[in-house]
Design a protein around this motif. Structure first.
Motif, PDB file in Angstrom:
ATOM      1  N   ALA A 159      -8.241   4.660   1.509  1.00  0.00           N
ATOM      2  CA  ALA A 159      -7.856   3.277   1.796  1.00  0.00           C
ATOM      3  C   ALA A 159      -8.746   2.690   2.884  1.00  0.00           C
ATOM      4  CB  ALA A 159      -6.394   3.233   2.230  1.00  0.00           C
ATOM      5  N   SER A 192      -2.718  -0.553  -1.604  1.00  0.00           N
ATOM      6  CA  SER A 192      -2.098   0.758  -1.796  1.00  0.00           C
ATOM      7  C   SER A 192      -0.801   0.651  -2.581  1.00  0.00           C
ATOM      8  CB  SER A 192      -1.852   1.428  -0.446  1.00  0.00           C
ATOM      9  OG  SER A 192      -3.075   1.859   0.131  1.00  0.00           O
ATOM     10  N   ARG A 228      -4.204  11.221   0.361  1.00  0.00           N
ATOM     11  CA  ARG A 228      -4.584   9.883   0.815  1.00  0.00           C
ATOM     12  C   ARG A 228      -5.086   9.936   2.252  1.00  0.00           C
ATOM     13  NH1 ARG A 228      -2.848   5.396   3.574  1.00  0.00           N
ATOM     14  NH2 ARG A 228      -3.135   3.355   2.562  1.00  0.00           N
TER      15      ARG A 228
END
Length: 351
Positions: free
Chosen positions: A189, A201, A218
């Motif tokens: 991200a 997201s 992540r």
């Protein structure tokens, strides 16, 4: 100094004048990032394309310190230069909100006809947008939205949630085609504290969930090459095997790919975000893990200039029943793959 229309497809119409954004557009900002003049600047066709009353457009944006933001400023300038009835007055890009506010106040005092503002921070610049509107100067707010709709006449920007959705749907489709029912999916991200990152997201997670998938690993980077490489290295160390990875931002994607190459990993597919020419080159080559990128095109800034011109000339959008420019326009995040990459090169940007 009108130019020949170069963006005849996938265009929104501005009273016959094409918006510079051919598809839905991330936020990305020092003036030392070089960008060639965009190729898709278009003066449109029909009555609105004809020279009209002179319009002075004031433009303010953050510092162009990486590819996407540099392209935003380049699109704005090129679009303005395509109109012989537009005078373009730009401030020096800055990532200091107080300085940007002072620069915009100077434009207000100088009496520009319309303002195009891409704020470093939408919340912090809301008051100066309202100040301009109260002074009778229409404001086109680009991408990073002000806190109040009264601070702008028209907002144009990208759809961060849909960007995540389209990335998720593409990855899910690829996993199904590969016969993978329980794929290991990763996400790199951008800055987690930003609403745009949160929206991307969420869209990604929601899309994957509809297909019965989820994000397994992540990390959050900072829209920079260095942070992309560092965070992806950490991710790869924690994940011995992956099937797919979505990176939110193609500028930071240079670092993401460096980490992947340094680790000698190529067992998964990667999807980018924003639509850089570098990623398009890799997609077209067919020799990279990068198989797609989801657009968040800086061509929206060309569209903002076209909108500002029409506002200054009291004109509306062609092919629409309403007399006035809409209050908001959301561009679309198309998925660029090897099948259509040639069609989207005109809205790509240099990282």
């Amino acid at each position: 100094m009108s130019r020949q229309p170069l963006f005849a497809r996938r265009r929104f119409l501005l009273g016959g004048t094409a918006l510079g954004a051919g598809v839905v557009l991330s936020a990305c900002t020092s003036n030392d990032v070089a960008q060639e003049a965009p190729q898709n600047v278009n003066v449109g066709a029909g009555d609105n394309a004809e020279p009209g009353p002179e319009v002075t457009i004031g433009f303010s944006a953050p510092a162009a310190d990486h590819g996407w933001m540099a392209a935003m400023t380049a699109y704005a300038r090129s679009q303005a230069e395509a109109f012989e009835d537009v005078t373009f007055t730009a401030t020096e890009g800055t990532n200091d909100s107080s300085q940007q506010i002072a620069q915009i106040e100077t434009l207000i005092n100088d009496g520009v006809d319309v303002l195009v503002i891409l704020p470093h921070d939408g919340a912090q610049l809301t008051s100066v947008g309202q100040q301009a509107m109260d002074a009778g100067i229409p404001v086109v707010n680009v991408d990073r939205v002000f806190d109040s709709p009264l601070a702008y006449r028209c907002w144009i920007g990208g759809d961060n949630y849909r960007m995540g959705v389209n990335a998720g749907d593409y990855i899910a489709e690829q996993m199904r085609e590969q016969g993978k029912d329980d794929p290991v999916i990763a996400e790199v991200a951008g800055i987690d504290s930003l609403p745009l990152t949160q929206e991307r997201s969420q869209g990604f997670a929601d899309a994957l969930a509809r297909h019965g998938f989820e994000v397994s690993h992540r990390v959050a980077a900072e829209f920079t090459v260095e942070s992309g490489e560092r965070q992806t290295s950490n991710l790869l160390q924690s994940a011995s095997s992956l099937d797919a990875l979505w990176n939110h931002d193609d500028d930071q994607g240079i670092g993401v790919l460096a980490a992947i190459e340094n680790a000698g990993r190529d067992e998964f597919i990667m999807v980018g975000g924003a639509g850089s020419l570098d990623m398009m080159d890799r997609i077209e080559s067919g020799e990279s893990v990068v198989k797609a990128t989801v657009l968040y095109s800086p061509s929206m800034c060309a569209s903002a200039i076209s909108l500002a011109r029409l506002l200054g000339q009291a004109k509306g959008l062609g092919d629409m029943a309403e007399h006035e420019i809409p209050a908001s326009i959301t561009t679309y995040s198309a998925v660029v793959t090897s099948d259509n990459v040639a069609e989207y090169r005109d809205v790509g940007f240099a990282s």
